[in-house]
Write a protein that holds these residues in place. Structure first.
Motif, PDB file in Angstrom:
ATOM      1  N   LEU A   1       0.869  -1.177   0.000  1.00  0.00           N
ATOM      2  CA  LEU A   1       0.000   0.000   0.000  1.00  0.00           C
ATOM      3  C   LEU A   1       0.907   1.228   0.000  1.00  0.00           C
ATOM      4  CD1 LEU A   1      -2.745   1.439   0.274  1.00  0.00           C
ATOM      5  CD2 LEU A   1      -2.551   1.103   2.769  1.00  0.00           C
ATOM      6  N   VAL A   2       0.830   2.035  -1.038  1.00  0.00           N
ATOM      7  CA  VAL A   2       1.650   3.232  -1.172  1.00  0.00           C
ATOM      8  C   VAL A   2       0.801   4.439  -0.820  1.00  0.00           C
ATOM      9  CG1 VAL A   2       3.037   4.639  -2.740  1.00  0.00           C
ATOM     10  CG2 VAL A   2       3.088   2.138  -2.939  1.00  0.00           C
ATOM     11  N   LEU A   3       1.300   5.239   0.136  1.00  0.00           N
ATOM     12  CA  LEU A   3       0.559   6.396   0.633  1.00  0.00           C
ATOM     13  C   LEU A   3       1.374   7.673   0.507  1.00  0.00           C
ATOM     14  CD1 LEU A   3      -0.823   4.945   4.012  1.00  0.00           C
ATOM     15  CD2 LEU A   3      -2.005   5.074   1.806  1.00  0.00           C
ATOM     16  N   PRO A   4       1.160   8.455  -0.559  1.00  0.00           N
ATOM     17  CA  PRO A   4       1.783   9.771  -0.605  1.00  0.00           C
ATOM     18  C   PRO A   4       1.146  10.673   0.456  1.00  0.00           C
ATOM     19  CG  PRO A   4       1.008   9.085  -2.776  1.00  0.00           C
ATOM     20  CD  PRO A   4       0.435   8.138  -1.779  1.00  0.00           C
ATOM     21  N   VAL A   5       1.964  11.540   1.041  1.00  0.00           N
ATOM     22  CA  VAL A   5       1.465  12.517   2.002  1.00  0.00           C
ATOM     23  C   VAL A   5       1.140  13.787   1.217  1.00  0.00           C
ATOM     24  CG1 VAL A   5       1.980  13.858   4.080  1.00  0.00           C
ATOM     25  CG2 VAL A   5       2.873  11.514   3.843  1.00  0.00           C
TER      26      VAL A   5
ATOM     27  N   THR B   1      -1.088  -0.855  -4.297  1.00  0.00           N
ATOM     28  CA  THR B   1      -2.386  -0.217  -4.160  1.00  0.00           C
ATOM     29  C   THR B   1      -2.068   1.198  -3.703  1.00  0.00           C
ATOM     30  OG1 THR B   1      -3.452  -2.277  -3.507  1.00  0.00           O
ATOM     31  CG2 THR B   1      -4.583  -0.234  -2.911  1.00  0.00           C
ATOM     32  N   ILE B   2      -2.761   2.174  -4.246  1.00  0.00           N
ATOM     33  CA  ILE B   2      -2.465   3.569  -3.927  1.00  0.00           C
ATOM     34  C   ILE B   2      -3.644   4.190  -3.178  1.00  0.00           C
ATOM     35  CG2 ILE B   2      -1.887   5.843  -4.857  1.00  0.00           C
ATOM     36  CD1 ILE B   2      -0.804   4.309  -7.354  1.00  0.00           C
ATOM     37  N   ASN B   3      -3.338   4.840  -2.091  1.00  0.00           N
ATOM     38  CA  ASN B   3      -4.274   5.668  -1.349  1.00  0.00           C
ATOM     39  C   ASN B   3      -3.480   6.905  -0.975  1.00  0.00           C
ATOM     40  OD1 ASN B   3      -6.359   6.640   0.462  1.00  0.00           O
ATOM     41  ND2 ASN B   3      -7.063   4.522   0.674  1.00  0.00           N
ATOM     42  N   TYR B   4      -3.843   7.611   0.066  1.00  0.00           N
ATOM     43  CA  TYR B   4      -3.048   8.758   0.493  1.00  0.00           C
ATOM     44  C   TYR B   4      -3.287   9.043   1.963  1.00  0.00           C
ATOM     45  CZ  TYR B   4      -7.288  11.658   0.177  1.00  0.00           C
ATOM     46  OH  TYR B   4      -8.530  12.174   0.357  1.00  0.00           O
TER      47      TYR B   4
ATOM     48  N   SER C   1       1.709  -4.208   4.276  1.00  0.00           N
ATOM     49  CA  SER C   1       3.002  -3.536   4.187  1.00  0.00           C
ATOM     50  C   SER C   1       2.730  -2.187   3.536  1.00  0.00           C
ATOM     51  CB  SER C   1       3.976  -4.341   3.332  1.00  0.00           C
ATOM     52  OG  SER C   1       4.309  -5.533   3.981  1.00  0.00           O
ATOM     53  N   ILE C   2       3.211  -1.135   4.153  1.00  0.00           N
ATOM     54  CA  ILE C   2       2.896   0.220   3.699  1.00  0.00           C
ATOM     55  C   ILE C   2       4.177   0.985   3.425  1.00  0.00           C
ATOM     56  CG2 ILE C   2       1.815   2.418   4.335  1.00  0.00           C
ATOM     57  CD1 ILE C   2      -0.153   0.809   6.047  1.00  0.00           C
ATOM     58  N   LEU C   3       4.163   1.741   2.337  1.00  0.00           N
ATOM     59  CA  LEU C   3       5.247   2.639   1.984  1.00  0.00           C
ATOM     60  C   LEU C   3       4.676   4.053   1.954  1.00  0.00           C
ATOM     61  CD1 LEU C   3       8.179   3.175   1.031  1.00  0.00           C
ATOM     62  CD2 LEU C   3       7.349   2.780  -1.318  1.00  0.00           C
ATOM     63  N   VAL C   4       5.129   4.890   2.878  1.00  0.00           N
ATOM     64  CA  VAL C   4       4.686   6.283   2.942  1.00  0.00           C
ATOM     65  C   VAL C   4       5.682   7.131   2.162  1.00  0.00           C
ATOM     66  CG1 VAL C   4       4.205   8.249   4.459  1.00  0.00           C
ATOM     67  CG2 VAL C   4       3.615   5.931   5.202  1.00  0.00           C
ATOM     68  N   LEU C   5       5.172   7.951   1.247  1.00  0.00           N
ATOM     69  CA  LEU C   5       6.002   8.848   0.442  1.00  0.00           C
ATOM     70  C   LEU C   5       5.791  10.276   0.911  1.00  0.00           C
ATOM     71  CD1 LEU C   5       5.179   7.517  -3.146  1.00  0.00           C
ATOM     72  CD2 LEU C   5       6.974   6.728  -1.582  1.00  0.00           C
ATOM     73  N   ASP C   6       6.885  10.977   1.188  1.00  0.00           N
ATOM     74  CA  ASP C   6       6.763  12.384   1.577  1.00  0.00           C
ATOM     75  C   ASP C   6       7.791  13.208   0.815  1.00  0.00           C
ATOM     76  OD1 ASP C   6       5.639  14.543   2.863  1.00  0.00           O
ATOM     77  OD2 ASP C   6       6.278  13.971   4.882  1.00  0.00           O
ATOM     78  N   ASP C   7       7.493  14.490   0.663  1.00  0.00           N
ATOM     79  CA  ASP C   7       8.383  15.357  -0.098  1.00  0.00           C
ATOM     80  C   ASP C   7       9.677  15.635   0.641  1.00  0.00           C
ATOM     81  OD1 ASP C   7       7.127  16.941   1.829  1.00  0.00           O
ATOM     82  OD2 ASP C   7       6.447  18.474   0.427  1.00  0.00           O
ATOM     83  N   ILE C   8       9.588  16.000   1.934  1.00  0.00           N
ATOM     84  CA  ILE C   8      10.795  16.369   2.676  1.00  0.00           C
ATOM     85  C   ILE C   8      10.672  15.931   4.125  1.00  0.00           C
ATOM     86  CG2 ILE C   8       9.967  18.697   3.255  1.00  0.00           C
ATOM     87  CD1 ILE C   8      12.930  19.653   2.749  1.00  0.00           C
ATOM     88  N   LEU C   9      11.771  15.449   4.655  1.00  0.00           N
ATOM     89  CA  LEU C   9      11.853  15.162   6.084  1.00  0.00           C
ATOM     90  C   LEU C   9      12.562  16.355   6.703  1.00  0.00           C
ATOM     91  CD1 LEU C   9      11.412  13.278   8.474  1.00  0.00           C
ATOM     92  CD2 LEU C   9      13.575  12.170   7.910  1.00  0.00           C
TER      93      LEU C   9
END
Length: 178
Positions: A40-44, A64-67, A97-105
């Motif tokens: 599960l890919v979750l862009p922030v 699978t994409i959500n956000y 299993s989840i992969l969180v995507l973010d622009d900047i830490l």
């Protein structure tokens, strides 16, 4: 201040070519890591939209994409409170299993909040990928599992990051020279 004036008062930190190369390298690593998994890919939102839009088509494993939409910023200033705007329903997260995507830490508070929230909702595992990791000179509550590019402790915008609501659509990453 308009976009043209902002850009004229800024310098490029990373070119679009450098950003794209970094995203490609991250995709290769993720493809090896998640080769036989369904993630599960979750862009922030909103900042990770450009990053996700360039990364996700390069992923060769099943996704699978959500956000997830949470923020601790108000008028470009970080606050102590994290505002939860949207999160995937429990049934979409549980045992995944989840992969969180973010622009900047940056400070790391929002990403740490999101990861903890997903684990409480029953995620099997939560990994984080950030396009930019800012060197802020102090410890952060979370370290990203996958990092595209390291950024010095300067105010940056472009490729998903905004400056007072503008500049997210810029292909390069800029530093504002005030």
């Amino acid at each position: 201040m308009g976009l043209a004036e902002l850009i004229s008062s800024s310098e490029v930190v990373f070119s679009n070519n450098e950003i794209e190369t970094s995203i490609g390298e991250m995709a290769e690593t993720l493809n090896k890591t998640y080769r036989d998994q369904h993630v599960l890919v979750l862009p922030v939102l909103s900042g990770a939209i450009p990053f996700a839009g360039h990364l996700i088509p390069k992923l060769t494993f099943e996704v699978t994409i959500n956000y997830f939409h949470a923020s601790r910023y108000a008028k470009n200033i970080g606050t102590d409170n994290i505002k939860l705007i949207y999160e995937p329903p429990d049934e979409a997260v549980k045992n995944r299993s989840i992969l969180v995507l973010d622009d900047i830490l940056d400070q790391g508070d929002t990403l740490a909040f999101i990861k903890q929230r997903l684990l409480v909702k029953g995620a099997l595992e939560v990994s984080t990928a950030v396009l930019f990791d800012k060197a802020i000179g102090k410890s952060k509550p979370i370290q990203a599992d996958y990092i595209g590019l390291d950024v010095p402790d300067i105010y940056v915008y472009g490729f998903g990051l905004d400056f007072n609501g503008i500049g997210r659509n810029m292909a390069d990453l800029y530093a504002y020279n005030n």
